[in-house]
Design a protein around this motif. Structure first.
Motif, PDB file in Angstrom:
ATOM      1  N   HIS A   1       0.862  -1.172   0.000  1.00  0.00           N
ATOM      2  CA  HIS A   1       0.000   0.000   0.000  1.00  0.00           C
ATOM      3  C   HIS A   1       0.905   1.230   0.000  1.00  0.00           C
ATOM      4  CE1 HIS A   1      -3.535  -2.435   0.970  1.00  0.00           C
ATOM      5  NE2 HIS A   1      -2.776  -3.045   1.856  1.00  0.00           N
ATOM      6  N   VAL A   2       0.643   2.167  -0.891  1.00  0.00           N
ATOM      7  CA  VAL A   2       1.434   3.395  -0.957  1.00  0.00           C
ATOM      8  C   VAL A   2       0.534   4.565  -0.590  1.00  0.00           C
ATOM      9  CG1 VAL A   2       2.762   4.937  -2.445  1.00  0.00           C
ATOM     10  CG2 VAL A   2       2.981   2.467  -2.707  1.00  0.00           C
ATOM     11  N   THR A   3       0.888   5.279   0.469  1.00  0.00           N
ATOM     12  CA  THR A   3       0.083   6.418   0.910  1.00  0.00           C
ATOM     13  C   THR A   3       0.610   7.737   0.358  1.00  0.00           C
ATOM     14  OG1 THR A   3       1.406   6.545   2.933  1.00  0.00           O
ATOM     15  CG2 THR A   3      -0.622   5.263   3.029  1.00  0.00           C
ATOM     16  N   ASP A   4       1.861   7.758  -0.082  1.00  0.00           N
ATOM     17  CA  ASP A   4       2.465   8.968  -0.624  1.00  0.00           C
ATOM     18  C   ASP A   4       1.956   9.202  -2.045  1.00  0.00           C
ATOM     19  OD1 ASP A   4       4.573  10.563  -2.147  1.00  0.00           O
ATOM     20  OD2 ASP A   4       5.334  10.730  -0.091  1.00  0.00           O
TER      21      ASP A   4
ATOM     22  N   LEU B   1       7.746  -1.447  -4.559  1.00  0.00           N
ATOM     23  CA  LEU B   1       6.677  -1.613  -3.569  1.00  0.00           C
ATOM     24  C   LEU B   1       7.151  -2.453  -2.389  1.00  0.00           C
ATOM     25  CD1 LEU B   1       3.547  -2.177  -5.838  1.00  0.00           C
ATOM     26  CD2 LEU B   1       4.048  -0.181  -4.426  1.00  0.00           C
ATOM     27  N   THR B   2       7.910  -3.488  -2.690  1.00  0.00           N
ATOM     28  CA  THR B   2       8.419  -4.343  -1.627  1.00  0.00           C
ATOM     29  C   THR B   2       9.388  -3.582  -0.729  1.00  0.00           C
ATOM     30  OG1 THR B   2       8.194  -6.249  -3.079  1.00  0.00           O
ATOM     31  CG2 THR B   2       9.543  -6.537  -1.109  1.00  0.00           C
ATOM     32  N   TRP B   3      10.271  -2.804  -1.365  1.00  0.00           N
ATOM     33  CA  TRP B   3      11.194  -1.989  -0.565  1.00  0.00           C
ATOM     34  C   TRP B   3      10.430  -0.957   0.256  1.00  0.00           C
ATOM     35  CZ3 TRP B   3      11.809   3.320  -0.696  1.00  0.00           C
ATOM     36  CH2 TRP B   3      12.843   3.822   0.107  1.00  0.00           C
ATOM     37  N   TYR B   4       9.427  -0.330  -0.346  1.00  0.00           N
ATOM     38  CA  TYR B   4       8.677   0.747   0.302  1.00  0.00           C
ATOM     39  C   TYR B   4       7.981   0.252   1.576  1.00  0.00           C
ATOM     40  CZ  TYR B   4       5.311   4.564   0.910  1.00  0.00           C
ATOM     41  OH  TYR B   4       4.561   5.602   1.414  1.00  0.00           O
ATOM     42  N   THR B   5       7.425  -0.948   1.516  1.00  0.00           N
ATOM     43  CA  THR B   5       6.669  -1.460   2.651  1.00  0.00           C
ATOM     44  C   THR B   5       7.495  -2.330   3.577  1.00  0.00           C
ATOM     45  OG1 THR B   5       4.647  -1.425   1.325  1.00  0.00           O
ATOM     46  CG2 THR B   5       4.600  -2.752   3.312  1.00  0.00           C
ATOM     47  N   ILE B   6       8.411  -3.125   3.023  1.00  0.00           N
ATOM     48  CA  ILE B   6       9.170  -4.071   3.840  1.00  0.00           C
ATOM     49  C   ILE B   6      10.625  -3.647   4.001  1.00  0.00           C
ATOM     50  CG2 ILE B   6       9.924  -6.454   4.083  1.00  0.00           C
ATOM     51  CD1 ILE B   6       6.934  -6.102   4.467  1.00  0.00           C
ATOM     52  N   GLY B   7      11.311  -3.396   2.890  1.00  0.00           N
ATOM     53  CA  GLY B   7      12.748  -3.142   2.944  1.00  0.00           C
ATOM     54  C   GLY B   7      13.137  -1.972   3.816  1.00  0.00           C
TER      55      GLY B   7
END
Length: 548
Positions: A323-326, A379-385
């Protein structure tokens, strides 16, 4: 394992944890494994047994070497933690027959996530009575082997937080069909010492502050019973001793407050962890994980708001959807996804190169289809990484009372406890759950109680149809919980009757509601609504009465 249709396969439901010295050799492990299996499974054959690796080769040397087996060295070679190691025993007669049927050399190698099958994630099946209730404590010189946990890792053993599939193949997920969440939590709850207590003094105007003080107190122990006292706004102690009811309400309120903490972002029903410097200084990620584990194991609710994809990641399950809120980042990713030619994709990647380089996913592309991989990596980096450190600290807290171990072993059973569900209480469900305690048949009292019971059934339907009091509010009034907790209801909820009151009374410790015996449904409903709406606490407020 056993020979099934000429193929050696793990026997479902026979997985047991084993506490060992890390320097145990093959002979010692063989002896202890056979003893534990035979101690807890009276239906096992006498043997002899052979100790084997998951690929069915005998445990003698470290695979691929001439070194004699040693648990510590084996752990180092395969690059897994102790609780990810699984070994098997099988009858020597089965082993000899299996060996004679195959002349191929077998070797051990660590599997990637996409290669894991159900043989690696065997659930505990309680009907086989294979898993003991252990009170053994972990020490620095002993370790406990659990059923293996699926982790997302590269061949070199390092966890990969940049390249994770956006969607998982459902066939690759562990399936727990033989154990319920209540059974799993009941097993975890065996560690609770009911002879000691951890005390909490809580004001409903600031539940979070009181909870943090209690969890940080040096005398707090998650293995002790929770003794909760609610204070009114004037600071005096509310009436009622905690025999379960105040604890249930406290944990319910705590999970509700936790959802709004700044360590979480995202939609209200699918929140994920984000880096927050102030929260790191206060160690709130560890605190949040511990609060959740303690709530679930001590009979309270689960959070019911954590992103399912985050839970899958924590439990070591494949599959991911961020999920991207930005808004700016969202627009950039949309531009990449909408690129319709290789030239336009290269241009848009160059345009957003700074953003992509931060995540380590800026690359030269040779086909337009690679845009999906770039977006997935970001997306993976943004939420997890980028949040890896706080997720790990959250997991440390979630490991309290071995809840994280259970989650990793039974993800399909326990993951729903942490995630949002659209399922709501129904009037039929509540009516079936609360057993009426009626007077003997034929008595005058029984007749009036039967009438009140019919009023109760109608009132439940009115609550379900969004009346002044919802079913969740009614359930909270009676039990201190908004819905049935993952551990189940203890004691079993019931309905009693009284001519001494015209308003409902609830004993949250006994999960009991006492109904007034009134002449008409209109008066019954009005008094039920008024009593419940005016009794938010454990004392007596106006006419609605509630005690813990």
């Amino acid at each position: 394992m056993s020979l099934q249709k000429d193929i050696m396969k793990p026997v479902r439901g026979k997985t047991l944890p084993l506490i060992l010295d890390p320097d145990t050799d093959a002979a010692g492990l063989h002896r202890l494994a056979v003893k534990k299996m035979t101690d807890f499974n009276s239906d096992l054959d006498e043997g002899p047994y052979v100790l084997i690796y998951p690929d069915t080769s005998e445990v003698i040397n470290i695979p691929g070497t001439s070194k004699p087996f040693n648990l510590r060295e084996y752990k180092t070679e395969i690059g897994k933690t102790y609780n990810q190691i699984a070994l098997f025993i099988c009858l020597k007669s089965d082993y000899d027959k299996d060996a004679s049927d195959s002349d191929q050399e077998v070797f051990v190698r660590r599997k990637r996530v996409t290669e894991v099958d159900l043989a690696d994630t065997l659930p505990w099946e309680p009907e086989h009575e294979s898993t003991p209730k252990s009170t053994a404590e972990k020490t620095s010189t002993y370790t406990q082997l659990y059923a293996p946990i699926v982790v997302d890792e590269d061949e070199d053993g390092s966890q990969d937080f940049n390249v994770v599939p956006i969607r998982a193949d459902p066939a690759k997920k562990a399936v727990d069909t033989s154990i319920s969440a209540a059974q799993t939590i009941e097993d975890l709850a065996d560690a609770i010492d009911h002879n000691t207590v951890s005390r909490f003094n809580i004001s409903r105007s600031n539940v979070w502050d009181g909870a943090v003080r209690g969890f940080r107190r040096s005398t707090f122990c998650e293995k002790s019973d929770l003794l909760v006292r609610f204070m009114d706004d004037a600071g005096s102690v509310e009436e009622g001793i905690d025999a379960g009811g105040p604890r249930q309400e406290f944990l319910t309120l705590l999970m509700s407050f936790l959802q709004s903490q700044p360590i979480f972002e995202g939609p209200p029903q699918s929140r994920y962890l984000v880096y927050n410097a102030a929260a790191i200084r206060e160690d709130e990620y560890f605190m949040a994980g511990k609060m959740i584990a303690v709530s679930i194991v001590h009979g309270g609710p689960g959070p019911r708001f954590i992103s399912r994809d985050l839970v899958n990641h924590i439990a070591g399950q494949p599959g991911f959807c961020a999920h991207v809120t930005d808004e700016e980042i969202g627009r950039a990713l949309s531009e990449i996804e909408l690129a319709h030619s290789l030239k336009s994709l290269q241009d848009v990647l160059l345009k957003h190169s700074s953003m992509l380089q931060t995540a380590g996913c800026f690359r030269h592309v040779s086909s337009v289809e690679e845009k999906h991989t770039v977006v997935a990596e970001y997306l993976t980096w943004y939420t997890i990484g980028r949040n890896h450190s706080v997720i790990e600290r959250f997991k440390d807290g979630l490991a309290s009372l071995h809840f994280l171990d259970a989650l990793c072993q039974h993800p399909s059973v326990l993951a729903p406890v942490l995630c949002h569900t659209d399922k709501r209480l129904t009037s039929v469900e509540v009516e079936r759950l609360f057993l009426p305690q009626l007077s003997p048949a034929g008595s005058n009292r029984r007749t009036t109680e039967t009438m009140a019971l019919s009023f109760w059934a109608d009132y439940l339907m009115d609550c379900e149809e969004q009346g002044p009091v919802s079913l969740e509010e009614l359930f909270m009034f009676i039990t201190g919980l908004k819905t049935q907790p993952p551990a189940g209801m203890t004691p079993h909820p019931c309905v009693t009757f009284s001519q001494e009151t015209i308003y409902p009374m609830a004993n949250t410790c006994a999960n009991t509601i006492t109904l007034p015996l009134l002449e008409t449904y209109a008066r019954f409903k009005a008094n039920m609504d008024f009593g419940i709406q005016n009794s938010p606490g454990f004392g007596c407020l106006r006419n609605g009465k509630r005690k813990g």
